[in-house]
Structure formats: C-alpha cells, structure tokens
Design a protein around this motif. Structure first.
Motif, PDB file in Angstrom:
ATOM      1  N   ASP A  97     -16.636  29.981  36.949  1.00 35.56           N
ATOM      2  CA  ASP A  97     -17.815  29.993  37.415  1.00 35.56           C
ATOM      3  C   ASP A  97     -18.297  28.578  37.987  1.00 35.56           C
ATOM      4  OD1 ASP A  97     -20.752  29.780  37.875  1.00 35.56           O
ATOM      5  OD2 ASP A  97     -21.275  30.563  35.788  1.00 35.56           O
ATOM      6  N   VAL A 136     -10.745  40.153  49.463  1.00 33.90           N
ATOM      7  CA  VAL A 136     -12.012  40.422  49.494  1.00 33.90           C
ATOM      8  C   VAL A 136     -12.702  40.386  47.963  1.00 33.90           C
ATOM      9  CG1 VAL A 136     -12.075  41.715  51.508  1.00 33.90           C
ATOM     10  CG2 VAL A 136     -12.022  43.028  49.468  1.00 33.90           C
ATOM     11  N   ARG A 137     -13.884  40.310  47.815  1.00 27.59           N
ATOM     12  CA  ARG A 137     -14.496  40.044  46.346  1.00 27.59           C
ATOM     13  C   ARG A 137     -15.316  41.358  46.365  1.00 27.59           C
ATOM     14  NH1 ARG A 137     -19.420  38.160  44.146  1.00 27.59           N
ATOM     15  NH2 ARG A 137     -18.825  37.243  42.039  1.00 27.59           N
ATOM     16  N   ASP A 138     -15.279  42.094  45.319  1.00 24.73           N
ATOM     17  CA  ASP A 138     -16.158  43.293  44.796  1.00 24.73           C
ATOM     18  C   ASP A 138     -17.571  42.672  44.222  1.00 24.73           C
ATOM     19  OD1 ASP A 138     -17.373  45.322  43.715  1.00 24.73           O
ATOM     20  OD2 ASP A 138     -15.612  46.383  43.214  1.00 24.73           O
ATOM     21  N   GLU A 139     -18.445  42.784  45.079  1.00 18.73           N
ATOM     22  CA  GLU A 139     -19.662  41.984  44.580  1.00 18.73           C
ATOM     23  C   GLU A 139     -20.340  42.533  43.289  1.00 18.73           C
ATOM     24  OE1 GLU A 139     -21.161  39.369  45.691  1.00 18.73           O
ATOM     25  OE2 GLU A 139     -19.783  39.100  46.954  1.00 18.73           O
ATOM     26  N   ALA A 140     -19.990  43.782  42.995  1.00 22.79           N
ATOM     27  CA  ALA A 140     -20.550  44.464  41.871  1.00 22.79           C
ATOM     28  C   ALA A 140     -19.854  44.097  40.553  1.00 22.79           C
ATOM     29  CB  ALA A 140     -20.138  46.056  41.856  1.00 22.79           C
ATOM     30  N   THR A 141     -18.437  43.689  40.497  1.00 23.87           N
ATOM     31  CA  THR A 141     -17.727  43.346  39.552  1.00 23.87           C
ATOM     32  C   THR A 141     -17.044  41.992  39.462  1.00 23.87           C
ATOM     33  OG1 THR A 141     -15.624  44.025  40.337  1.00 23.87           O
ATOM     34  CG2 THR A 141     -16.941  45.545  39.059  1.00 23.87           C
ATOM     35  N   GLY A 142     -17.150  41.365  40.726  1.00 21.04           N
ATOM     36  CA  GLY A 142     -16.633  39.858  41.016  1.00 21.04           C
ATOM     37  C   GLY A 142     -15.228  40.155  41.119  1.00 21.04           C
ATOM     38  N   ASP A 143     -14.685  41.282  40.995  1.00 14.72           N
ATOM     39  CA  ASP A 143     -13.217  41.400  40.999  1.00 14.72           C
ATOM     40  C   ASP A 143     -12.553  41.106  42.526  1.00 14.72           C
ATOM     41  OD1 ASP A 143     -10.408  41.872  40.489  1.00 14.72           O
ATOM     42  OD2 ASP A 143     -10.747  44.254  40.439  1.00 14.72           O
ATOM     43  N   THR A 144     -11.474  40.148  42.880  1.00 12.87           N
ATOM     44  CA  THR A 144     -10.768  40.090  43.750  1.00 12.87           C
ATOM     45  C   THR A 144      -9.755  41.121  44.156  1.00 12.87           C
ATOM     46  OG1 THR A 144     -10.990  37.562  43.549  1.00 12.87           O
ATOM     47  CG2 THR A 144      -9.259  38.222  45.231  1.00 12.87           C
TER      48      THR A 144
END
Length: 234
Positions: A97, A136-144
């Motif tokens: 964070d 890319v970043r998954d906005e729902a999970t924050g996963d790369t």
C-alpha cells in the motif's frame, strides 16, 4: 570481539527488519504464534532458518525468515549476516500500500521494437514463452496479471478506394466491400468521399460489417469512373 559493537549491530538490524516488514512484506505471518525454525548451521546458506542472538539486555532471541530471504552464518569472526532480497515463492497474498506515496522502478530496460507474444500461457515461469505481454491490474482484486497485445483494444484506421464501373452507373444502391473484411465501426467513424466530395453519413451512405452502401436516391448519381474513397478509424 567487542560485545558492545555486536549488540549495537543487532539493534540496528532489528530496527531495519521492522521497517522492512511494516513497509512491504505483507506476506509474512502477522497473526498467531510464530513457530521457531531449525537453527542455521554455521557455514551454510538456507532460505529459511533461525539465528540465535542476544540483545543489549542479555535476552536470548531468534532472527528467522521465510519467503526467499537468505540467511548466512559464517564460520569465521563469529559473525552472522542476514541478507534480505526479493525473490522466492509467496506463501500468502501480498499487497504493498503506497498510501499516496510514489512507488516506481528505476533501471528498466528500453526496447525499441516489440514482438507481441503469441505463446504466452497462464501462470508460466520465465523462459517458457516468447515475445512480450502487458502487465495489467485487476481493479476488483488488485491482482497483477498479464495480457496479450492482441486482446487490447487498439485504435486502428483504414482507407480504400474504389472505381465505379458500368454496373454502378446510375444504380440506386451501390455496395463496396472493403478488402480483408474489416468490421467497420459506427457510421460516425466512417467517412466516404465521391470524387473528393464528402458524402453525408447515414444519409448518402450506410455501413454494415465491412460493406459501405451508397444510397443515391438523395439527389446524386454514381457514374462509371467515379472514385469512391472510404476512410475509417476505430
């Protein structure tokens, strides 16, 4: 050996470890009892283990690590060195964070020509594919995650000209299919010209799939030899 200097070094090391853990190493154990690992043998390198230390009050404590952190105990000078380095396999979900601060990477190589990967696979290790993918970043999970270049919506454009023939001469509806059958966007993103004069979208012509249809009922006529130019962007 100077005991005071060793105690001071351990205090500095402990403070550094606390700062590192609090700032970035979210994958470390944060709840429950910590199980002591096997002692590190002098002269060996391991990715997990415990090193016994004594703080400046004489209390015996242990330094131990996991998740790819290398601990090395030397056989000379009675020195135990802990090297913290990113790597290894994460055992838990990990988040950093930045809390409004800048998080960046320096020293990234610049490539002048990119070859998009066509053989990238899910969860692959380095060396198992070719070419380049996008992170890319998954906005729902924050996963790369990684993304193929072919899956990205890239702006493309096209242009093609046609010459009206005798069949088109005076015809009410004249159709022109673009080479390669590209799917044309909405008529507002397609421009059609007759001998350099722009026709009115969705009035003088309509668009469907890869075909442009001229509707000459709107006060104009197509003659053999006319140049019909189609431009589009999507």
């Amino acid at each position: 050996m100077k005991t005071k200097n060793i105690f001071s070094s351990f205090k500095t090391l402990a403070f550094g470890l606390l700062m590192l853990t609090g700032a970035a190493v979210s994958a470390q154990q944060t709840t429950g009892d910590v199980v002591k690992q096997t002692d590190v043998n002098p002269g060996t390198t391991t990715t997990a283990g415990a090193v016994r230390v004594i703080d400046n009050k004489g209390t015996i404590k242990y330094l131990q690590s996991q998740n790819g952190i290398t601990m090395l105990s030397n056989t000379t000078a009675d020195v135990t060195t802990t090297t913290w380095q990113l790597g290894g396999t994460l055992t838990d979900d990990t988040f950093i964070d930045v809390d409004g601060n800048i998080f960046g990477l320096n020293g990234i190589a610049l490539i002048s020509s990119e070859t998009a990967s066509t053989d990238a696979t899910d969860g692959s290790d380095a060396g198992t594919g070719t070419g380049y993918t996008f992170l890319v970043r998954d906005e729902a999970t924050g996963d790369t995650k990684k993304l193929l270049a072919s899956d990205i919506d890239i702006i493309t454009s096209g242009q093609e000209s046609f010459t009206a023939n005798a069949t088109d001469n005076g015809a009410t509806l004249t159709t022109y299919a673009l080479t390669g059958s590209p799917v044309l966007p909405a008529f507002s993103q397609v421009w059609v010209y007759r001998n350099g004069a722009k026709l009115i979208a969705n009035v003088d012509y309509t668009v469907s799939a890869s075909t442009v249809t001229l509707d000459v009922t709107n006060d104009y006529v197509v003659y053999a030899g006319d140049t019909i130019e189609v431009q589009y962007v999507k």
